[in-house]
Design a protein around this motif. Sequence first.
Motif, PDB file in Angstrom:
ATOM      1  N   SER A  75      -5.511   5.702   2.590  1.00  0.00           N
ATOM      2  CA  SER A  75      -5.167   5.316   1.218  1.00  0.00           C
ATOM      3  C   SER A  75      -5.097   6.545   0.310  1.00  0.00           C
ATOM      4  N   HIS A  78     -10.578   4.496   1.900  1.00  0.00           N
ATOM      5  CA  HIS A  78     -10.080   4.909   3.203  1.00  0.00           C
ATOM      6  C   HIS A  78      -9.236   6.185   3.100  1.00  0.00           C
ATOM      7  N   MET A 130       0.804  -1.217   0.000  1.00  0.00           N
ATOM      8  CA  MET A 130       0.000   0.000   0.000  1.00  0.00           C
ATOM      9  C   MET A 130       0.842   1.275   0.000  1.00  0.00           C
ATOM     10  N   SER A 162      -0.456   1.610  -4.450  1.00  0.00           N
ATOM     11  CA  SER A 162      -1.276   2.493  -3.610  1.00  0.00           C
ATOM     12  C   SER A 162      -2.414   3.112  -4.425  1.00  0.00           C
ATOM     13  N   ASN A 216      -5.039   0.453  -4.921  1.00  0.00           N
ATOM     14  CA  ASN A 216      -5.799   0.172  -3.702  1.00  0.00           C
ATOM     15  C   ASN A 216      -6.918   1.177  -3.433  1.00  0.00           C
ATOM     16  N   LEU A 217      -6.878   2.306  -4.104  1.00  0.00           N
ATOM     17  CA  LEU A 217      -7.909   3.325  -3.870  1.00  0.00           C
ATOM     18  C   LEU A 217      -9.297   2.811  -4.245  1.00  0.00           C
TER      19      LEU A 217
END
Length: 279
Positions: free
Chosen positions: A255, A252, A212, A218, A221-222
Amino acid sequence: MKRLLTIELQKLWKNRSSKVLIIAYFVLLSFIALIASIKFEFGTFKLHIAEQGIFNFPFIWHFNTYIAALLKLFLAIVIVSMMANEYSYGTLKQNLIDGLSKKEFIKSKFLTVILFALGSTVFVFIMSLILGYSFSSYDEIGIVFSDLEYLLAYFVKLTAFFSFCLFLGILVKRSAFALGFLFVWNIFEAIVIGLFRWKFDVPEGTYEKIGMFLPLESMSNLIKEPITRLSVIKSAGEMIGGEKFVKDYDVHFHSVLIVVVWTVIFVFLSYKILQKRDL
């Protein structure tokens, strides 16, 4: 700010390849609507994609932003080509001679990045509203405009990705090599995550926490894949696996923050490279 953006847009619009790629990108985005017409028939089994709830509010915000993000490579090509052309045609040196500072030059490029990301976000927002009101089983205002954090995540994701492409374009100078580096970096991150997952003796889930903080991972992961959120897919998975399927699909804050930090880093490094480079 308006002057800097106008300069960049004029350069892009006078470049035939960039113009074609930009138009093709938004045309392809609109093709998401064609998913509604996809139907599968296997004997007595019939499946109409639109009837599975992919265009229901608020799920549509998650689904459309995820699918639209897959097409970001089209604008990535425009970004790296934009920088490559600055070196190839000597417009960078000419802009500096005409009085544009290196800081203003980077600012103009970043404003273009923001414009692309914002334009794409607005386009997806409008398209999702049209598709949602056409196919969704829910049209209450509270439901329609819930989960809009996926649009924010989409905007942040595109801004970060295009900033990375801008950085690569400045670093490498050649669009083909910059895109090649992007591909290699993607493989590198996959290898790093794979090593921590299967080679090193780390606790379960640690490799995900490490991943992440990597730039491309990263960004990925969004907005997590939305397909397994569909009830029909979830039910099928539970029947096959024999246990309840649990996954966190939320956007989040941490993130988003990680990706914003990477964006700042890319823009800062772009400026530093340009500042030190002898043009």
